[in-house]
Scaffold this motif. Structure first.
Motif, PDB file in Angstrom:
ATOM      1  N   THR A   1       2.077  20.252  -6.966  1.00 28.51           N
ATOM      2  CA  THR A   1       2.711  20.880  -5.781  1.00 28.51           C
ATOM      3  C   THR A   1       1.482  20.683  -4.479  1.00 28.51           C
ATOM      4  N   ILE A   2       2.014  20.543  -3.271  1.00 27.12           N
ATOM      5  CA  ILE A   2       1.164  20.195  -2.281  1.00 27.12           C
ATOM      6  C   ILE A   2       1.491  21.301  -1.401  1.00 27.12           C
TER       7      ILE A   2
ATOM      8  N   LYS B   1       0.774  -1.086  -0.090  1.00 28.61           N
ATOM      9  CA  LYS B   1      -0.065  -0.089   0.031  1.00 28.61           C
ATOM     10  C   LYS B   1       0.804   1.201  -0.091  1.00 28.61           C
ATOM     11  N   VAL B   2       1.915   0.960   0.537  1.00 30.84           N
ATOM     12  CA  VAL B   2       2.947   2.216   0.354  1.00 30.84           C
ATOM     13  C   VAL B   2       3.453   2.544  -1.103  1.00 30.84           C
ATOM     14  N   THR B   3       2.817   3.403  -1.692  1.00 27.55           N
ATOM     15  CA  THR B   3       3.262   3.989  -2.962  1.00 27.55           C
ATOM     16  C   THR B   3       4.344   4.850  -3.326  1.00 27.55           C
ATOM     17  N   SER B   4       4.688   5.565  -2.265  1.00 23.91           N
ATOM     18  CA  SER B   4       5.710   6.668  -2.497  1.00 23.91           C
ATOM     19  C   SER B   4       6.500   7.055  -1.025  1.00 23.91           C
ATOM     20  N   VAL B   5       7.739   7.572  -1.199  1.00 20.21           N
ATOM     21  CA  VAL B   5       8.346   8.044   0.057  1.00 20.21           C
ATOM     22  C   VAL B   5       8.224   9.598  -0.134  1.00 20.21           C
ATOM     23  N   LYS B   6       8.322  10.224   0.858  1.00 18.78           N
ATOM     24  CA  LYS B   6       8.700  11.549   0.903  1.00 18.78           C
ATOM     25  C   LYS B   6      10.026  11.936   1.655  1.00 18.78           C
ATOM     26  N   ILE B   7      10.920  12.744   1.024  1.00 20.10           N
ATOM     27  CA  ILE B   7      12.016  13.206   1.439  1.00 20.10           C
ATOM     28  C   ILE B   7      12.271  14.671   1.785  1.00 20.10           C
ATOM     29  N   GLU B   8      12.626  15.258   2.981  1.00 17.39           N
ATOM     30  CA  GLU B   8      12.945  16.803   3.221  1.00 17.39           C
ATOM     31  C   GLU B   8      14.388  16.972   2.416  1.00 17.39           C
ATOM     32  N   SER B   9      14.262  18.186   1.710  1.00 20.92           N
ATOM     33  CA  SER B   9      15.342  18.243   0.997  1.00 20.92           C
ATOM     34  C   SER B   9      15.933  19.986   1.633  1.00 20.92           C
ATOM     35  N   GLY B  10      17.257  19.953   1.705  1.00 20.89           N
ATOM     36  CA  GLY B  10      17.563  21.509   1.581  1.00 20.89           C
ATOM     37  C   GLY B  10      17.712  22.099   0.291  1.00 20.89           C
TER      38      GLY B  10
ATOM     39  N   ILE C   1       8.319  11.985  -3.238  1.00 18.91           N
ATOM     40  CA  ILE C   1       7.764  13.373  -3.330  1.00 18.91           C
ATOM     41  C   ILE C   1       8.960  14.240  -2.646  1.00 18.91           C
ATOM     42  N   GLY C   2       9.184  15.266  -3.171  1.00 19.73           N
ATOM     43  CA  GLY C   2      10.193  16.091  -2.506  1.00 19.73           C
ATOM     44  C   GLY C   2       9.642  17.281  -1.540  1.00 19.73           C
ATOM     45  N   HIS C   3      10.289  17.529  -0.616  1.00 26.60           N
ATOM     46  CA  HIS C   3       9.553  18.385   0.563  1.00 26.60           C
ATOM     47  C   HIS C   3      10.664  19.672   0.585  1.00 26.60           C
TER      48      HIS C   3
ATOM     49  N   ALA D   1      13.261  23.568  -6.405  1.00 30.54           N
ATOM     50  CA  ALA D   1      11.985  22.801  -7.067  1.00 30.54           C
ATOM     51  C   ALA D   1      12.199  22.244  -8.543  1.00 30.54           C
ATOM     52  N   VAL D   2      13.272  23.131  -9.422  1.00 23.52           N
ATOM     53  CA  VAL D   2      13.322  22.662 -10.832  1.00 23.52           C
ATOM     54  C   VAL D   2      14.143  21.319 -10.662  1.00 23.52           C
ATOM     55  N   ALA D   3      15.257  21.565  -9.926  1.00 17.51           N
ATOM     56  CA  ALA D   3      16.308  20.502  -9.566  1.00 17.51           C
ATOM     57  C   ALA D   3      15.607  19.165  -9.203  1.00 17.51           C
ATOM     58  N   LEU D   4      14.573  19.361  -8.210  1.00 20.28           N
ATOM     59  CA  LEU D   4      13.869  18.062  -7.805  1.00 20.28           C
ATOM     60  C   LEU D   4      12.752  17.509  -9.066  1.00 20.28           C
ATOM     61  N   GLU D   5      12.327  18.284  -9.685  1.00 16.43           N
ATOM     62  CA  GLU D   5      11.740  17.630 -10.966  1.00 16.43           C
ATOM     63  C   GLU D   5      12.505  16.925 -11.674  1.00 16.43           C
ATOM     64  N   LYS D   6      13.507  17.575 -12.118  1.00 20.82           N
ATOM     65  CA  LYS D   6      14.569  17.094 -12.926  1.00 20.82           C
ATOM     66  C   LYS D   6      15.189  15.756 -12.269  1.00 20.82           C
ATOM     67  N   ALA D   7      15.140  15.588 -11.082  1.00 16.48           N
ATOM     68  CA  ALA D   7      15.738  14.450 -10.466  1.00 16.48           C
ATOM     69  C   ALA D   7      14.988  13.276 -10.437  1.00 16.48           C
ATOM     70  N   GLY D   8      13.635  13.619 -10.855  1.00 15.62           N
ATOM     71  CA  GLY D   8      12.481  12.700 -10.804  1.00 15.62           C
ATOM     72  C   GLY D   8      11.514  12.671  -9.900  1.00 15.62           C
ATOM     73  N   CYS D   9      11.389  13.651  -9.043  1.00 17.40           N
ATOM     74  CA  CYS D   9      10.255  13.613  -8.191  1.00 17.40           C
ATOM     75  C   CYS D   9       9.155  13.848  -8.968  1.00 17.40           C
ATOM     76  N   TRP D  10       7.866  13.140  -8.362  1.00 19.37           N
ATOM     77  CA  TRP D  10       6.574  13.185  -9.174  1.00 19.37           C
ATOM     78  C   TRP D  10       5.561  14.268  -8.400  1.00 19.37           C
ATOM     79  N   SER D  11       6.198  14.794  -7.472  1.00 19.68           N
ATOM     80  CA  SER D  11       5.172  15.931  -6.834  1.00 19.68           C
ATOM     81  C   SER D  11       6.373  16.485  -5.848  1.00 19.68           C
ATOM     82  N   LEU D  12       5.854  17.722  -5.184  1.00 17.76           N
ATOM     83  CA  LEU D  12       6.645  18.596  -4.390  1.00 17.76           C
ATOM     84  C   LEU D  12       5.630  18.908  -3.205  1.00 17.76           C
ATOM     85  N   LEU D  13       6.152  18.890  -2.095  1.00 19.53           N
ATOM     86  CA  LEU D  13       5.488  19.481  -0.954  1.00 19.53           C
ATOM     87  C   LEU D  13       6.220  20.837  -0.521  1.00 19.53           C
ATOM     88  N   LEU D  14       5.503  22.059  -0.510  1.00 21.64           N
ATOM     89  CA  LEU D  14       6.028  23.262  -0.170  1.00 21.64           C
ATOM     90  C   LEU D  14       5.609  23.589   1.187  1.00 21.64           C
TER      91      LEU D  14
END
Length: 328
Positions: free
Chosen positions: A248-249, A150-159, A182-184, A216-229
């Motif tokens: 973006t969430i 059931k876990v579909t994705s992980v979320k990681i906090e990034s500097g 998902i990038g955070h 945000a652009v770099a995380l999208e390029k890295a492969g993130c399918w969504s971003l938490l702001l």
């Protein structure tokens, strides 16, 4: 009693028969039972979330930390359910999210995932589970994903791009291995010591704002399918949302993002004290719970509860009389 099985349908798509059992009841009426089990709710997929994003439909996300709160979120039909490491402070009594042990977090992931529903489930990678090395992070992300399907994705906090090449590179490695991320960015609680506390981010200089956009652009390029702001100016969140091509969430990021997330204990008012400015508290379960428990204690002390008729079980008089007689 004779049981009659009637074959009443043959769906063309699957080519399998549906059996209906007719069984006369005591009252002579007929009850029908399907032999097919009730299907569980089909969970949303990343494609479903992306479809809402493409259609510009607001995306909803709530946190959950155990089976009960997960059931509430699932039954409310939230698009996504986040198993956040914020459970450390909101549910488990730790002073900071950085204190949460990885093993304890995994225990709660399994608990949340036992609730059935359609919400897409995302799990945090808590502090200490990915910082030591990329190898450690990849192994722990895989372990989280393998706890339950059931876990579909992980979320990681990034500097930001300016100061955290490590995490952005890690996210690229995870995505290249088929682990959805998902990038955070913005206020990242795991880095609150570095950020000087729980403060609004990228609101002091143009350089900070541009750095967050570049991240945000770099995380999208890295492969993130969504971003938490989290906790950034609303105009900046809107600009990031227009700049990237992924959902973006927002939490404390205004109403220009693709969707919103709130912590379930904040939504429901489960704790005392002031909630953050960006929270809308929809009820006050804390007051309701304390009031209800206080009433229970009062009823016990005054012998109103349990009621002899409503809350008690009985035995037939002749059995009780025989019991007393034999006992004596």
């Amino acid at each position: 009693m004779i049981t009659i099985i009637r074959y009443v349908c043959k769906p063309k798509r699957f080519g399998s028969w549906c059996a209906v059992i007719n069984r006369p009841s005591v009252l002579g009426s007929v009850r029908q039972y399907s032999v097919h089990p009730v299907e569980k709710a089909v969970s949303k997929t990343i494609l479903d979330i992306q479809r809402k994003y493409t259609l510009k439909q607001p995306i909803t996300m709530c946190t959950a930390y155990d089976y009960i709160s997960a059931n509430w979120v699932q039954k409310s039909n939230s698009d996504m359910l986040l198993i956040g490491d914020s459970m450390a402070m909101t549910t488990l009594g730790y002073a900071s999210t950085t204190e949460l042990p990885f093993e304890e977090f995994k225990y709660h992931v399994k608990s949340v995932c036992r609730a059935n529903g359609s919400s897409l489930i995302v799990a945090d990678l808590p502090f200490g589970s990915f910082e030591a090395s990329h190898e450690q992070a990849i192994n722990n992300a895989i372990e989280i994903m393998k706890l339950t399907s059931k876990v579909t994705s992980v979320k990681i906090e990034s500097g930001t791009l300016k100061n955290d090449e490590y995490t952005i590179e890690l996210i690229g490695k995870l995505c290249s291995r088929g682990i959805p991320v998902i990038g955070h960015i913005g206020l990242t609680p795991q880095r609150s010591n570095t950020l000087g506390g729980f403060k609004v981010q990228a609101n002091k200089s143009i350089e900070d704002m541009q750095d967050l956009v570049n991240t945000a652009v770099a995380l999208e390029k890295a492969g993130c399918w969504s971003l938490l702001l989290e906790c950034i100016p609303a105009h900046l969140a809107g600009h990031i949302t227009k700049t990237v091509n992924i959902p973006t969430i927002g939490i404390g990021a205004g109403n220009q993002t693709s969707g919103q997330v709130l912590v379930v204990s904040d939504i429901l008012g489960m704790q005392d004290g002031r909630v953050p400015k960006f929270v809308n508290k929809y009820t006050n379960l804390n007051e309701t719970a304390i009031g209800s428990i206080f009433k229970y204690i009062s009823d016990v002390e005054s012998k109103v509860f349990p009621d002899a008729q409503k809350h008690s079980f009985s035995v037939k008089d002749h059995l009780w009389e025989q019991f007393i007689k034999d006992k004596i």
